[in-house]
Scaffold this active site. Structure first.
Site, PDB file in Angstrom:
ATOM      1  N   ASN A   9      34.401  36.408  39.373  1.00 41.25           N
ATOM      2  CA  ASN A   9      34.478  36.264  40.827  1.00 41.25           C
ATOM      3  C   ASN A   9      35.673  35.354  41.083  1.00 41.25           C
ATOM      4  O   ASN A   9      35.571  34.143  40.921  1.00 41.25           O
ATOM      5  CB  ASN A   9      33.193  35.654  41.372  1.00 41.25           C
ATOM      6  CG  ASN A   9      33.272  35.338  42.858  1.00 41.25           C
ATOM      7  OD1 ASN A   9      34.211  35.759  43.533  1.00 41.25           O
ATOM      8  ND2 ASN A   9      32.307  34.588  43.364  1.00 41.25           N
ATOM      9  N   LYS A  11      37.049  34.580  43.764  1.00 40.08           N
ATOM     10  CA  LYS A  11      36.956  33.841  45.036  1.00 40.08           C
ATOM     11  C   LYS A  11      38.297  33.928  45.778  1.00 40.08           C
ATOM     12  O   LYS A  11      38.967  34.955  45.692  1.00 40.08           O
ATOM     13  CB  LYS A  11      36.504  32.395  44.778  1.00 40.08           C
ATOM     14  CG  LYS A  11      35.216  32.355  43.934  1.00 40.08           C
ATOM     15  CD  LYS A  11      34.560  31.000  43.859  1.00 40.08           C
ATOM     16  CE  LYS A  11      33.299  31.100  43.004  1.00 40.08           C
ATOM     17  NZ  LYS A  11      32.574  29.832  42.922  1.00 40.08           N
ATOM     18  N   HIS A  97      26.597  35.493  47.980  1.00 42.56           N
ATOM     19  CA  HIS A  97      27.069  34.293  47.284  1.00 42.56           C
ATOM     20  C   HIS A  97      26.761  33.057  48.133  1.00 42.56           C
ATOM     21  O   HIS A  97      26.884  33.092  49.359  1.00 42.56           O
ATOM     22  CB  HIS A  97      28.573  34.393  47.007  1.00 42.56           C
ATOM     23  CG  HIS A  97      29.019  33.391  45.983  1.00 42.56           C
ATOM     24  ND1 HIS A  97      29.184  32.067  46.287  1.00 42.56           N
ATOM     25  CD2 HIS A  97      29.280  33.516  44.664  1.00 42.56           C
ATOM     26  CE1 HIS A  97      29.543  31.412  45.189  1.00 42.56           C
ATOM     27  NE2 HIS A  97      29.610  32.275  44.190  1.00 42.56           N
ATOM     28  N   GLU A  99      28.425  30.518  48.705  1.00 44.37           N
ATOM     29  CA  GLU A  99      29.549  30.077  49.545  1.00 44.37           C
ATOM     30  C   GLU A  99      29.562  30.856  50.856  1.00 44.37           C
ATOM     31  O   GLU A  99      29.913  30.313  51.909  1.00 44.37           O
ATOM     32  CB  GLU A  99      30.868  30.233  48.764  1.00 44.37           C
ATOM     33  CG  GLU A  99      30.972  29.179  47.653  1.00 44.37           C
ATOM     34  CD  GLU A  99      31.798  29.588  46.448  1.00 44.37           C
ATOM     35  OE1 GLU A  99      32.550  30.566  46.529  1.00 44.37           O
ATOM     36  OE2 GLU A  99      31.661  28.911  45.402  1.00 44.37           O
ATOM     37  N   GLU A 169      22.565  31.899  40.610  1.00 43.16           N
ATOM     38  CA  GLU A 169      23.614  30.882  40.636  1.00 43.16           C
ATOM     39  C   GLU A 169      23.081  29.606  41.296  1.00 43.16           C
ATOM     40  O   GLU A 169      23.097  29.500  42.532  1.00 43.16           O
ATOM     41  CB  GLU A 169      24.832  31.389  41.423  1.00 43.16           C
ATOM     42  CG  GLU A 169      25.464  32.624  40.822  1.00 43.16           C
ATOM     43  CD  GLU A 169      26.932  32.731  41.195  1.00 43.16           C
ATOM     44  OE1 GLU A 169      27.726  33.053  40.308  1.00 43.16           O
ATOM     45  OE2 GLU A 169      27.300  32.481  42.368  1.00 43.16           O
ATOM     46  N   GLY A 175      31.067  25.369  40.145  1.00 41.24           N
ATOM     47  CA  GLY A 175      32.328  24.647  40.255  1.00 41.24           C
ATOM     48  C   GLY A 175      32.197  23.154  40.001  1.00 41.24           C
ATOM     49  O   GLY A 175      33.127  22.396  40.265  1.00 41.24           O
ATOM     50  N   SER A 215      29.448  27.289  36.365  1.00 43.15           N
ATOM     51  CA  SER A 215      30.132  26.575  35.282  1.00 43.15           C
ATOM     52  C   SER A 215      29.894  27.224  33.915  1.00 43.15           C
ATOM     53  O   SER A 215      29.794  26.547  32.897  1.00 43.15           O
ATOM     54  CB  SER A 215      29.716  25.100  35.257  1.00 43.15           C
ATOM     55  OG  SER A 215      30.090  24.462  36.472  1.00 43.15           O
TER      56      SER A 215
END
Ligand code: 13P
Length: 252
Positions: A9, A11, A97, A99, A169, A175, A215
C-alpha cells in the site's frame, strides 16, 4: 485452499515516474523468484494505475487502487469510481483503511456501499479493520473489529464474499515501528476467521485470506506469516523500496 498474499500500500507516496520505476523493480524481482509462495499486489495512487498496469502487463504482480468512491458515477468532483478503477485493469481495491476512516470520516455504512460498488465493478476488495491503542487498552478491540466486519461485509452472500481479502491493521502499529507480536496478531486473525465461520461456515472461513498490516518488514514477516491464521501482509512503508518489499514477499 486460501491464497497467501503480500500487498503493498504505497499510500500518498511517489510521483508517477517514481512509481513506474518502483513497479518495474518489483515486477522484475518477482519474475526472478522461482517458487513464489504468494500472490503479490501493489496498491498505488489513482494517478498511477494506468502507467503501472502497463509495466505489470504479462507479469505476475497484481494491481490495486487504494480507495474508490461511494457512488457509481455523476457529479462528485474529484472522486474516482469503482468502474473507473476497474477500467484501468486493476484487480483489487483497498477499502476501509484506518487512514481513510480517520482522516476522511469513512463510516461503516459508507464502506458497505463502497464494497458493493467495487464488487459490482469486478474488483476484489482488500478490506481493512483494526483497533486504536485506546480501544485496545479499554479491551474493546474484539468488538470494534467485529462491528467493522459485520457492518460492511456480512451482508454479502457466499459468492460475493469469496472476493474479499481481510486485512487486520492495528492502528497503533501503522507507521510507528511497533509491530503487533506474532501472537497478538494471530489472536485477532483467529478471532476474525471464527467470525467468518459463524456467518459463512467453516469452508468459507478456511478459504478466506487474512493479512496482517502494521510495521511489517523483512525482519518480522517470517515470524508473522508462520502463524496458522496469518496469510500474508499489507505493507506500507516497506513497500516503497523494492528490496524491502521483496524481503517480505520471500518470507513465506
Ligand atoms: P506500515 O507498514 O507503514 O506500518 O503501514 C501499514 C499499512 O497501513 C498498510 O496499509
Amino acid at each position: 485452499m486460501r491464497k497467501n498474499i503480500v500487498a503493498g500500500n504505497w499510500k500518498m507516496n511517489t510521483t508517477v515516474p517514481e512509481g513506474v520505476q518502483l513497479a518495474k523493480d518489483v515486477n522484475d524481482a518477482v519474475a526472478a523468484v522461482n517458487d513464489l509462495k504468494c500472490d503479490v499486489v501493489v496498491g498505488v495512487p489513482f494517478t498511477h494505475l494506468t502507467a503501472v498496469k502497463a509495466v505489470l502487463e504479462g507479469g505476475k504482480v497484481l494491481l490495486s487502487a487504494e480507495n474508490c468512491a461511494d457512488h457509481d458515477k455523476g457529479a462528485y468532483t474529484g472522486e474516482v469510481s469503482a468502474p473507473m478503477v476497474a477500467s484501468t485493469g486493476a484487480d483489487y481495491v483497498i477499502l476501509g483503511h484506518s487512514e481513510r476512516r480517520g482522516y476522511y470520516n469513512e463510516t461503516i455504512e459508507m464502506l458497505k456501499t463502497k464494497v458493493d460498488l467495487a464488487l459490482a465493478a469486478g474488483l476484489k476488495v482488500i478490506f481493512c479493520c483494526g483497533e486504536s491503542l485506546d480501544e485496545r487498552k479499554a479491551g474493546t478491540h474484539f468488538e470494534v473489529i467485529k462491528n467493522e466486519l459485520v457492518g460492511s461485509l456480512f451482508h454479502l452472500d457466499d459468492k460475493a464474499f469469496a472476493n474479499i481479502v481481510i486485512a487486520y491493521e492495528p492502528i497503533w502499529a501503522i507507521g510507528t515501528g511497533e509491530t503487533a507480536t506474532a501472537d497478538q496478531a494471530e489472536e485477532i486473525h483467529a478471532f476474525i476467521r471464527n467470525l467468518v465461520a459463524e456467518k459463512y461456515g467453516a469452508q468459507v472461513a478456511d478459504d478466506t485470506t487474512i493479512l496482517y498490516g502494521g510495521s511489517c518488514k523483512p525482519s518480522n514477516a517470517a515470524e508473522l506469516f508462520a502463524k496458522p491464521d496469518i496469510d500474508g501482509g499489507l505493507i506500507g512503508g516497506a513497500s516503497l523500496k523494492a528490496a524491502d518489499f521483496m524481503g517480505i514477499v520471500t518470507a513465506f
